[in-house]
Design an enzyme around this catalytic site. Sequence first.
Site, PDB file in Angstrom:
ATOM      1  N   LYS A 223       0.822  -1.221   0.000  1.00 39.39           N
ATOM      2  CA  LYS A 223       0.000   0.000   0.000  1.00 39.39           C
ATOM      3  C   LYS A 223       0.848   1.260   0.000  1.00 39.39           C
ATOM      4  O   LYS A 223       0.628   2.194  -0.783  1.00 39.39           O
ATOM      5  CB  LYS A 223      -0.905  -0.008   1.238  1.00 39.39           C
ATOM      6  CG  LYS A 223      -1.658   1.266   1.476  1.00 39.39           C
ATOM      7  CD  LYS A 223      -2.755   1.493   0.475  1.00 39.39           C
ATOM      8  CE  LYS A 223      -3.422   2.806   0.819  1.00 39.39           C
ATOM      9  NZ  LYS A 223      -4.630   3.036   0.086  1.00 39.39           N
ATOM     10  N   CYS A 277      -4.393  10.011   1.142  1.00 48.88           N
ATOM     11  CA  CYS A 277      -3.462   8.885   0.868  1.00 48.88           C
ATOM     12  C   CYS A 277      -2.102   9.362   0.375  1.00 48.88           C
ATOM     13  O   CYS A 277      -1.074   9.126   0.983  1.00 48.88           O
ATOM     14  CB  CYS A 277      -4.057   7.992  -0.221  1.00 48.88           C
ATOM     15  SG  CYS A 277      -5.641   7.333   0.131  1.00 48.88           S
TER      16      CYS A 277
END
Length: 444
Positions: A223, A277
């Site tokens: 991720k 993010c």
Amino acid sequence: MNIETLQKNIELKTATIGVVGLGYVGLAVACKFAEAGFAVLGLERIPEKVQMINDGILPIRGQEPGLEALLLQVTQRGNLSVTTDLSQLERADVVLVAVETPVDLDSKVPNYEALNAALASIGSVIKPGTLVIIESTIAPGTMRGIVCPALEKTSGLKVDHDFFLGHCPERVMPGRLLRNLAEMSRVCGGNTPETSQVMASLYRHIVQAELDLTDSVTAEMVKTTENAYRDVQIAFANEIALICEKVGVDVWHLRDLVNKSPDRNLHLPGAGVGGHCIPKDPWLLVHSANGTGGTPPSLIPTARLLNDGMPRHMADLVLEALAEVGCSIQDAKIAVLGYAYLENSDDTRNSPSQTLISHLQTIGAEVVIHDPYVADFQGEVTEVIRGVDAIVVMVRHSLYQALDPASLKPLLNYPILIDGRRVFDPETLAQLGFVFRSIGWGKA
Ligand code: SAJ
């Protein structure tokens, strides 16, 4: 309950699922498991939000296709209920943690306050046989170094024997929450291979794409790497745009030509990189590397700083255009169009507009703001720009793409337009007599 029994309950959908943190990620995943037929218990600390969700009202304002209808359906069916009472978690056989994991913008160190609070609460109530899955994005090494010790300490249980643990990072984005949840592959990083298998049997109920089994630290790396990759790619596009401005080339035209070359994908240059993010995940990755000694990463931090410098570049372009008409920044009233970090979203987290606005105000400008999705800045855009000395476009909202620049010009005190997302065609702006700047437009 042993892991085989847990797996069976998951396959039969008789397992109860707890979701801690009902933000963009948690709420969508809670709805999807409820839709699949599980009993889902949502844990949210904000009482008003709990009430809204239990009434089937979506607390998210941006465009989220299908989410509002799904929330109403699963709350009316009784598959999803939400509470602030963390002790209710003792009913859960699976606990998903989707709390925020921001990075302190000065120190670039992860702020695990919400994660640690969730772990303390979960550890105090979980029963043997529970599977705990961290969906939040975390720095590589966090599962082993923070999550597991915290849960063992507060619960008195032993991982892999009394409870099971894994990391399954999410791949959602505002505007595509339900679609990404269903269509994006996911990594199931269990503390043991058996746990990874059980995780896959759980997510199989809501994910139509591949489920890749691996260990938890690899899952943490996946991720943070995929988002650091995107940030570096965007930074490269931004650096090329800055070069184009100097050498007299249009970066948009250049990008079309470069991307004809195989395996090239020059990203979109723009006014900055915001969101929950991309601005933070690279720092999570760097934090882990820095903690291991040796040569610290350099490319990833450099890219981060370049992207963070784009709002300042937008301010420089404003100053250039104001100087061209002889208007000082102290006398200027500037309209900033777009406060969200992404087009057609209400999400303002780490928005480049916030950085730009603060800087413009610091150097003396009066700033008015418009954003069709952000409650404080809605209204008729032509009324917001009426009489200002310059317009700065920061977000490609569809509303702005539909604007006719010819109709805007008479409303302005000076015909200044600074375009941070190539919403308008520079040639058209030139023909209309605008004093304009556009990121990566070097023909000025
Ligand atoms: N941006 C650029 N140039 C680009 C792409 C984006 O300047 O070429 C800017 C956007 O304006 C925005 C920021 O970067 O301010 C982030 O945009 P984004 O498209 O990456 O959207 P996010 O932040 O919602 O990113 C998420 C990420 N998904 C997850 O973390 C699960 C990212 O990994 C995805 O690639 C992205 O969604 C996506 O497009 O799916």
